[in-house]
Design a protein around this motif. Structure first.
Motif, PDB file in Angstrom:
ATOM      1  N   THR A 145      47.695 -22.094  19.337  1.00  0.00           N
ATOM      2  CA  THR A 145      46.406 -22.253  18.683  1.00  0.00           C
ATOM      3  C   THR A 145      45.553 -20.999  18.863  1.00  0.00           C
ATOM      4  O   THR A 145      45.658 -20.301  19.869  1.00  0.00           O
ATOM      5  N   ASN A 146      44.723 -20.744  17.853  1.00  0.00           N
ATOM      6  CA  ASN A 146      43.743 -19.668  17.895  1.00  0.00           C
ATOM      7  C   ASN A 146      44.370 -18.296  18.148  1.00  0.00           C
ATOM      8  O   ASN A 146      43.800 -17.452  18.829  1.00  0.00           O
ATOM      9  N   CYS A 147      45.536 -18.073  17.581  1.00  0.00           N
ATOM     10  CA  CYS A 147      46.191 -16.767  17.688  1.00  0.00           C
ATOM     11  C   CYS A 147      45.667 -15.868  16.575  1.00  0.00           C
ATOM     12  O   CYS A 147      45.519 -16.307  15.432  1.00  0.00           O
ATOM     13  N   LYS A 148      45.371 -14.641  16.920  1.00  0.00           N
ATOM     14  CA  LYS A 148      44.890 -13.670  15.934  1.00  0.00           C
ATOM     15  C   LYS A 148      45.890 -12.521  15.829  1.00  0.00           C
ATOM     16  O   LYS A 148      46.436 -12.067  16.831  1.00  0.00           O
ATOM     17  N   LEU A 149      46.092 -12.066  14.606  1.00  0.00           N
ATOM     18  CA  LEU A 149      47.034 -10.992  14.332  1.00  0.00           C
ATOM     19  C   LEU A 149      46.278  -9.856  13.664  1.00  0.00           C
ATOM     20  O   LEU A 149      45.613 -10.051  12.646  1.00  0.00           O
ATOM     21  N   VAL A 150      46.347  -8.671  14.252  1.00  0.00           N
ATOM     22  CA  VAL A 150      45.608  -7.543  13.707  1.00  0.00           C
ATOM     23  C   VAL A 150      46.534  -6.367  13.448  1.00  0.00           C
ATOM     24  O   VAL A 150      47.423  -6.066  14.241  1.00  0.00           O
ATOM     25  N   ASN A 171      52.622 -11.267   7.113  1.00  0.00           N
ATOM     26  CA  ASN A 171      52.686 -12.699   6.797  1.00  0.00           C
ATOM     27  C   ASN A 171      53.765 -13.411   7.601  1.00  0.00           C
ATOM     28  O   ASN A 171      53.600 -14.559   8.012  1.00  0.00           O
ATOM     29  N   ARG A 172      54.896 -12.736   7.849  1.00  0.00           N
ATOM     30  CA  ARG A 172      55.959 -13.359   8.642  1.00  0.00           C
ATOM     31  C   ARG A 172      55.508 -13.571  10.088  1.00  0.00           C
ATOM     32  O   ARG A 172      55.820 -14.594  10.707  1.00  0.00           O
ATOM     33  N   TYR A 173      54.789 -12.609  10.656  1.00  0.00           N
ATOM     34  CA  TYR A 173      54.253 -12.786  12.007  1.00  0.00           C
ATOM     35  C   TYR A 173      53.221 -13.916  12.022  1.00  0.00           C
ATOM     36  O   TYR A 173      53.183 -14.735  12.955  1.00  0.00           O
ATOM     37  N   ALA A 174      52.384 -13.952  11.000  1.00  0.00           N
ATOM     38  CA  ALA A 174      51.352 -14.984  10.927  1.00  0.00           C
ATOM     39  C   ALA A 174      51.963 -16.376  10.848  1.00  0.00           C
ATOM     40  O   ALA A 174      51.492 -17.316  11.506  1.00  0.00           O
ATOM     41  N   GLU A 175      53.009 -16.529  10.054  1.00  0.00           N
ATOM     42  CA  GLU A 175      53.666 -17.825   9.926  1.00  0.00           C
ATOM     43  C   GLU A 175      54.339 -18.255  11.224  1.00  0.00           C
ATOM     44  O   GLU A 175      54.319 -19.432  11.588  1.00  0.00           O
ATOM     45  N   ALA A 176      54.909 -17.304  11.946  1.00  0.00           N
ATOM     46  CA  ALA A 176      55.601 -17.645  13.194  1.00  0.00           C
ATOM     47  C   ALA A 176      54.643 -18.161  14.253  1.00  0.00           C
ATOM     48  O   ALA A 176      54.984 -19.075  15.028  1.00  0.00           O
ATOM     49  N   PHE A 177      53.424 -17.602  14.305  1.00  0.00           N
ATOM     50  CA  PHE A 177      52.482 -17.961  15.369  1.00  0.00           C
ATOM     51  C   PHE A 177      51.233 -18.673  14.835  1.00  0.00           C
ATOM     52  O   PHE A 177      50.260 -18.829  15.566  1.00  0.00           O
ATOM     53  N   ASN A 180      45.728 -16.196  12.448  1.00  0.00           N
ATOM     54  CA  ASN A 180      44.801 -15.654  11.467  1.00  0.00           C
ATOM     55  C   ASN A 180      45.030 -14.153  11.383  1.00  0.00           C
ATOM     56  O   ASN A 180      45.065 -13.469  12.413  1.00  0.00           O
ATOM     57  N   VAL A 181      45.173 -13.637  10.167  1.00  0.00           N
ATOM     58  CA  VAL A 181      45.549 -12.234   9.982  1.00  0.00           C
ATOM     59  C   VAL A 181      44.337 -11.383   9.648  1.00  0.00           C
ATOM     60  O   VAL A 181      43.526 -11.730   8.785  1.00  0.00           O
TER      61      VAL A 181
END
Length: 332
Positions: A145-150, A171-177, A180-181
């Protein structure tokens, strides 16, 4: 009498060589000293140390046994830790494994490691590139939960491959975790240092920079520079010119992290093209607990060595063949 004297001299020379070979073998195999360190202690050249070690094997002072792959990898990991102070994981390879398979196996291991490291509330900063893209295909979903991807570096322009490449990878990293990108809607390189300074003052760019610098995990690989010419994807979309290549060579660039270039000592401030690059400020990233660098490719030894010497890596995931080449190239 002359013959006896000659034999005595010859026996004495053999004895001295035997003792030196024994000293060199103990230092190298038991004490894990480098050939350069042994050469200094014995006051001989590095090539002489190499010949002494060969002699030690020939006369039976050293018996070489084939260790199990996991033990072999552990020994290399310890050597990396001693040489660079880095937490290293060496991905073992079956004998004869080609470059593409080594790359794929290293990416798969890195994907599993990243899955363990990323948790609730993690800010994951990613520098896009070939290896990091390969890792994205190997990721298995993890419910956090509440993982951010930058995104750490810019993506080029509409006519360049970087735009679509980076979007799909993120998008693949965002879907795995379930993250929010926050993408970085900037070119890889600005046309001038002045334009970069003005753009970085804009709130959207400043926000991305600040979020990346607050990350708990940073994932990247190492790009290479050979006679001023960097490896792809920096060439896609004609991002750089011959003038830029000449400048990189003059400044001694050997590699880059997210399009921030550095020299053989890991120093990046004197590399002029960084004044136009949207890559991260490497000094500001050093507080990140997990700076995970994933590398496969024997052509990258100079660049990896520079990044390690500069202290830009806290965790290194490297294939066995590349690690061994790094030792051989740098005399470790």
């Amino acid at each position: 009498m002359a013959g006896l004297s000659d034999r005595s001299v010859e026996d004495g020379a053999r004895g001295r060589q035997f003792r030196k070979a024994l000293t060199a073998a103990v230092a190298y195999y038991s004490e894990d000293k480098t050939m350069e360190a042994i050469a200094r202690e014995l006051d001989v050249s590095r090539s002489t140390v190499s010949r002494l070690l060969s002699h030690a094997r020939d006369v039976g002072l050293v018996e070489i046994k084939v260790a199990r792959p996991e033990l072999r990898a552990t020994a290399i990991e310890r050597r990396l830790q001693r040489a660079y102070g880095v937490e290293a994981t060496v991905v073992t390879m079956p004998e004869g494994t080609g470059p593409e398979e080594r790359h794929a196996r290293t990416a798969a291991y890195a994907a599993e490691h990243l899955r363990e490291v990323v948790g609730h509330d993690t800010v994951l900063a990613v520098a896009w590139g070939t290896m990091v893209n390969a890792i994205s295909y190997q990721l298995k979903p993890k419910a956090v939960t509440n993982c951010k991807l930058v995104q750490l570096n810019g993506i080029g322009h509409g006519s360049g491959i970087g735009v679509h490449y980076a979007h799909a990878m993120m998008n693949r990293y965002a879907e795995a975790f379930r993250a929010n990108v926050q993408q970085f809607p900037a070119p890889i390189f600005f046309d001038s240092a002045h334009l970069k300074r003005l753009s970085m003052a804009e709130s959207i760019f400043a926000h991305v920079r600040q979020l990346g610098e607050k990350a708990g995990v940073m994932l990247f690989s190492i790009g290479t520079v050979s006679t001023g010419v960097p490896s792809s994807p920096h060439l896609y979309g004609s991002f750089l010119t011959d003038h830029d290549f000449a400048q990189l060579e003059e400044d001694g660039a050997v590699g880059d992290i997210g399009t921030t270039f550095f020299d053989e000592n890991g120093e990046y401030r004197a590399i002029r093209i960084n004044d136009r690059s949207t890559g991260p400020d490497l000094a500001k990233m050093k507080h990140i607990a997990h700076r995970i660098c994933v590398v496969s490719g024997t052509h990258k030894t100079d660049a990896v060595n520079g990044a390690l010497r500069g202290g830009h890596i806290s965790e290194l995931i490297i294939d066995e063949v590349t690690a061994q080449e790094l030792f051989a190239a740098k005399g470790l």
